[in-house]
Structure formats: C-alpha cells, structure tokens
Design an enzyme around this catalytic site. Structure first.
Site, PDB file in Angstrom:
ATOM      1  N   ARG A 136     -18.336  73.085 -25.149  1.00 13.83           N
ATOM      2  CA  ARG A 136     -17.460  72.184 -24.384  1.00 13.83           C
ATOM      3  C   ARG A 136     -16.880  71.097 -25.286  1.00 13.83           C
ATOM      4  O   ARG A 136     -15.701  70.733 -25.182  1.00 13.83           O
ATOM      5  CB  ARG A 136     -18.260  71.567 -23.234  1.00 13.83           C
ATOM      6  CG  ARG A 136     -17.441  70.652 -22.329  1.00 13.83           C
ATOM      7  CD  ARG A 136     -18.215  70.310 -21.067  1.00 13.83           C
ATOM      8  NE  ARG A 136     -17.472  69.373 -20.240  1.00 13.83           N
ATOM      9  CZ  ARG A 136     -17.866  68.131 -19.965  1.00 13.83           C
ATOM     10  NH1 ARG A 136     -19.020  67.673 -20.444  1.00 13.83           N
ATOM     11  NH2 ARG A 136     -17.138  67.339 -19.212  1.00 13.83           N
ATOM     12  N   ASN A 185     -15.048  62.783 -20.854  1.00 12.76           N
ATOM     13  CA  ASN A 185     -15.993  63.056 -21.945  1.00 12.76           C
ATOM     14  C   ASN A 185     -17.311  62.299 -21.844  1.00 12.76           C
ATOM     15  O   ASN A 185     -18.193  62.465 -22.698  1.00 12.76           O
ATOM     16  CB  ASN A 185     -15.340  62.719 -23.292  1.00 12.76           C
ATOM     17  CG  ASN A 185     -14.268  63.719 -23.686  1.00 12.76           C
ATOM     18  OD1 ASN A 185     -14.252  64.839 -23.190  1.00 12.76           O
ATOM     19  ND2 ASN A 185     -13.374  63.307 -24.568  1.00 12.76           N
ATOM     20  N   HIS A 191     -17.020  78.879 -19.133  1.00 13.04           N
ATOM     21  CA  HIS A 191     -17.767  78.334 -17.997  1.00 13.04           C
ATOM     22  C   HIS A 191     -18.991  79.183 -17.662  1.00 13.04           C
ATOM     23  O   HIS A 191     -19.718  78.870 -16.719  1.00 13.04           O
ATOM     24  CB  HIS A 191     -16.863  78.222 -16.761  1.00 13.04           C
ATOM     25  CG  HIS A 191     -15.863  77.121 -16.862  1.00 13.04           C
ATOM     26  ND1 HIS A 191     -14.808  76.974 -15.978  1.00 13.04           N
ATOM     27  CD2 HIS A 191     -15.740  76.101 -17.751  1.00 13.04           C
ATOM     28  CE1 HIS A 191     -14.087  75.916 -16.319  1.00 13.04           C
ATOM     29  NE2 HIS A 191     -14.631  75.370 -17.387  1.00 13.04           N
ATOM     30  N   ASP A 228     -22.319  85.584 -20.938  1.00 10.97           N
ATOM     31  CA  ASP A 228     -22.056  86.904 -20.379  1.00 10.97           C
ATOM     32  C   ASP A 228     -20.817  86.827 -19.492  1.00 10.97           C
ATOM     33  O   ASP A 228     -20.114  85.819 -19.492  1.00 10.97           O
ATOM     34  CB  ASP A 228     -23.277  87.412 -19.590  1.00 10.97           C
ATOM     35  CG  ASP A 228     -23.757  86.408 -18.539  1.00 10.97           C
ATOM     36  OD1 ASP A 228     -22.919  85.627 -18.037  1.00 10.97           O
ATOM     37  OD2 ASP A 228     -24.956  86.404 -18.217  1.00 10.97           O
ATOM     38  N   HIS A 287     -12.894  70.254 -25.889  1.00 14.89           N
ATOM     39  CA  HIS A 287     -12.362  68.917 -25.636  1.00 14.89           C
ATOM     40  C   HIS A 287     -11.766  68.295 -26.896  1.00 14.89           C
ATOM     41  O   HIS A 287     -10.831  67.496 -26.812  1.00 14.89           O
ATOM     42  CB  HIS A 287     -13.444  68.011 -25.037  1.00 14.89           C
ATOM     43  CG  HIS A 287     -13.717  68.283 -23.598  1.00 14.89           C
ATOM     44  ND1 HIS A 287     -13.975  67.290 -22.682  1.00 14.89           N
ATOM     45  CD2 HIS A 287     -13.752  69.448 -22.881  1.00 14.89           C
ATOM     46  CE1 HIS A 287     -14.167  67.837 -21.475  1.00 14.89           C
ATOM     47  NE2 HIS A 287     -14.041  69.139 -21.591  1.00 14.89           N
ATOM     48  N   ASP A 288     -12.310  68.661 -28.047  1.00 13.79           N
ATOM     49  CA  ASP A 288     -11.739  68.184 -29.300  1.00 13.79           C
ATOM     50  C   ASP A 288     -10.366  68.823 -29.537  1.00 13.79           C
ATOM     51  O   ASP A 288      -9.387  68.131 -29.832  1.00 13.79           O
ATOM     52  CB  ASP A 288     -12.681  68.515 -30.466  1.00 13.79           C
ATOM     53  CG  ASP A 288     -12.170  67.984 -31.794  1.00 13.79           C
ATOM     54  OD1 ASP A 288     -11.655  66.844 -31.817  1.00 13.79           O
ATOM     55  OD2 ASP A 288     -12.289  68.692 -32.809  1.00 13.79           O
ATOM     56  N   ASP A 292     -22.866  79.094 -13.702  1.00 15.92           N
ATOM     57  CA  ASP A 292     -23.076  80.397 -13.057  1.00 15.92           C
ATOM     58  C   ASP A 292     -24.575  80.647 -12.983  1.00 15.92           C
ATOM     59  O   ASP A 292     -25.370  79.789 -13.366  1.00 15.92           O
ATOM     60  CB  ASP A 292     -22.278  81.524 -13.734  1.00 15.92           C
ATOM     61  CG  ASP A 292     -22.862  82.004 -15.071  1.00 15.92           C
ATOM     62  OD1 ASP A 292     -24.022  81.660 -15.397  1.00 15.92           O
ATOM     63  OD2 ASP A 292     -22.157  82.737 -15.785  1.00 15.92           O
TER      64      ASP A 292
END
Length: 316
Positions: free
Chosen positions: A59, A91, A188, A248, A63-64, A241
C-alpha cells in the site's frame, strides 16, 4: 480545459517513457550487487514479527507512486511548516516505515549513497507480494528520490468512494490503462480497512437504501455489526478479503459475490470491460498474477526524483 488536460497527460506519458527507458534490472549490479538481498532480508525479518507488514509495504508503494511518481516522497517526515504526505488524511494509517529505514541502514553500510529510498520501496513491495505467496518479478531500478512531500497533494490518491469514471481518470493521468486499474485493484487481496473507508456503503447509503443494495446481505450485516453507525472503537474494521495475508485471487471471487469493501471495488462491475476482467482474474490465478506483475512494473516506473537520500526520512 480539455486541451490543458491533454497536455498534462502528454507530459505524464513522456515522463513515464523517459523514466521507464532509464531504469534497469541491472542498475546496481556493479555499484551495489547485494542491494536486493539487503531489502529482502529487512522485509523478511519484519514480516516474521508482524504479518501485516507485506500489506503495509504494498500500500505504501501505491501511495508513493500516485503522488509525484515513485520517488520515495511518502517516506519523508513533516518538517517545520511543511506537512508531509505521510501525515495527509489518506496516509495516516500507513505503517511499517521502519522496514524501509532498516533496509536503508544496511545499504548505507554496504554501499554508501548508492541505493535510493524509492528503489528500496519498490523492491520491498515486490518482496511483500512474494512473501505472501504471490508472483515475483525483476524490478527495474535506478529511481531517484524526490525532495518535495506535501500532505495537501494526497487528495490526488484514488479514494475508496470513487466510481469507475473517477478511477479511470486517476489512473489514466498516470499513464495507466483500464487493465492496469483492474489488475492493481487486486492488491486489495492483502490487508485491513478501517470502518471509515466503507461506512458509506453500510449506513445511510442513499435516500432509499440504508445499505448499498449491491452488497451481499449477510456480508453487509456482518460489517454493520463490526462498524455500527456511531462506532467508538478506534481500530474497528474488516480484512480486505477472507485470506488477508495471502496474495491470491480471492478478492475478485468475493467481489463477484457482493462481498467487497469499497465502493471503488464494486464499481469495477459497473462496465462490461472491467467486469470481464474481474471475471477473468476470479477464474484464473495465473491470469491475475501475470496482469498484476505487468501493471506493477508499469506503475513503479513512474518517477521524477532528483537525488539519492542518505536518510529516507529527510532530504539531503
């Protein structure tokens, strides 16, 4: 306004091409041949103590890259009157910065002033995926670190409440396609989300429905129990998830079942093209892995830095 937007896209596109061609998987082969080993060691050690580290690093890299390109600007600390990216609202929940600092410390001992913080973060994100059971890839290296980091610019990050049109615009401004959007959304598959990121779907959704009707009813009920309307539990939320520490394609399978957290996730089913890609990745782990690797290399090649920081938290 349209011509201005086109001009901006052309500038970003040319930046992407320039930087992609200047990066190389052999960049440190002579100047710091054990650079990748040092980063992997730091990521492995941290993950052994905290299984949430891989999701955090992946993440952090996203974001970078979405602010000023992959230049390590998210690693800089606020200074004086300047509030840095890491302290911007999207952030605040980023963590595991110490992993990058540990890797940098090792590399400064081995090869002083050679390996950029931006490259360390790109390598750490790859290692995070691999350690979670995902695919590996050769990371093109040679990024430079940026000197500017502004919390105000974090509003440019795609929000969990975005619809498909907003997502497409955000990605296209960075030279990324619809295919990249759906593949990178698969990130995600790792991690955890606080209630605030999906509260809009489970309370006061619209003037007719309290709950987003596209949510699976039992799933929505479980989210509402964890995140009540006036939630007072600071870190309440849900895993992204059902296998949140394993890389996966379960994310896509659950998405098709109405069991995704974000409005932005659900929006991938709102157009035939993106829905077809979701279905493909849900049915084929290999197809997802291949697409994810391709899109990660493409995204992580965006860079506009100027130096190699000696300390990832401050400019030279």
């Amino acid at each position: 306004m349209a011509s201005f937007n086109i001009a901006c896209l052309l500038i970003i596109f040319s930046l992407t091409i320039h930087q992609t061609s200047s990066l190389s998987s052999e960049y440190y082969s002579k100047t710091c041949p054990k650079a990748e080993e040092a980063v992997t060691e730091a990521v492995k050690a941290a993950t052994a103590n905290d299984p949430t580290v891989p999701a955090a690093l992946l993440r952090m890299h996203f974001h970078d890259c979405f602010i000023r390109g992959c230049d390590g600007s998210v690693l800089l600390k606020s200074n004086g009157n300047n509030k840095a990216e890491k302290d911007g609202p999207p952030n605040i929940s980023l963590h595991a910065f110490y992993v990058i600092d540990n890797a940098k410390k090792s590399l400064e001992y081995m090869c002083p002033g050679v390996v950029s913080c931006a490259d360390i973060l790109a390598l750490a994100a790859r290692d995070a995926v691999v350690l979670s059971g995902g695919p590996t890839w050769e990371v093109p290296k040679g990024r430079k670190d940026g000197r500017i980091s502004k919390a105000s610019e974090t509003t440019q990050l795609p929000a969990p409440t975005f619809n498909l049109s907003q997502l497409q615009q955000s990605f296209s401004q960075r030279g990324l396609s619809v295919e990249d959007l759906v593949a990178l959304s698969g990130g995600h598959t790792l991690g955890f989300s606080h209630c605030s990121s999906f509260q809009n779907r489970i309370h006061n959704f619209d003037s007719i429905n309290d709950v987003d009707p596209t949510l699976n009813p039992s799933f929505a009920s479980s989210l509402r129990s964890v995140c009540p309307m006036h939630n007072k539990v600071k870190n309440a939320g849900s895993t992204m998830d059902s296998t949140s520490t394993t890389f996966d394609n379960i994310y896509y399978k659950l998405l098709l079942q109405g069991k995704s957290l974000f409005s932005s996730d659900q929006s991938l089913l709102s157009h035939p093209k993106t829905k077809a890609l979701v279905s493909l990745f849900a049915s084929s782990h290999d197809a997802f892995s291949q697409a994810f690797v391709k899109s990660m290399i493409k995204m992580s090649s965006l860079n506009g830095g100027q130096e190699v920081r000696l300390d990832c938290k401050v400019v030279n």
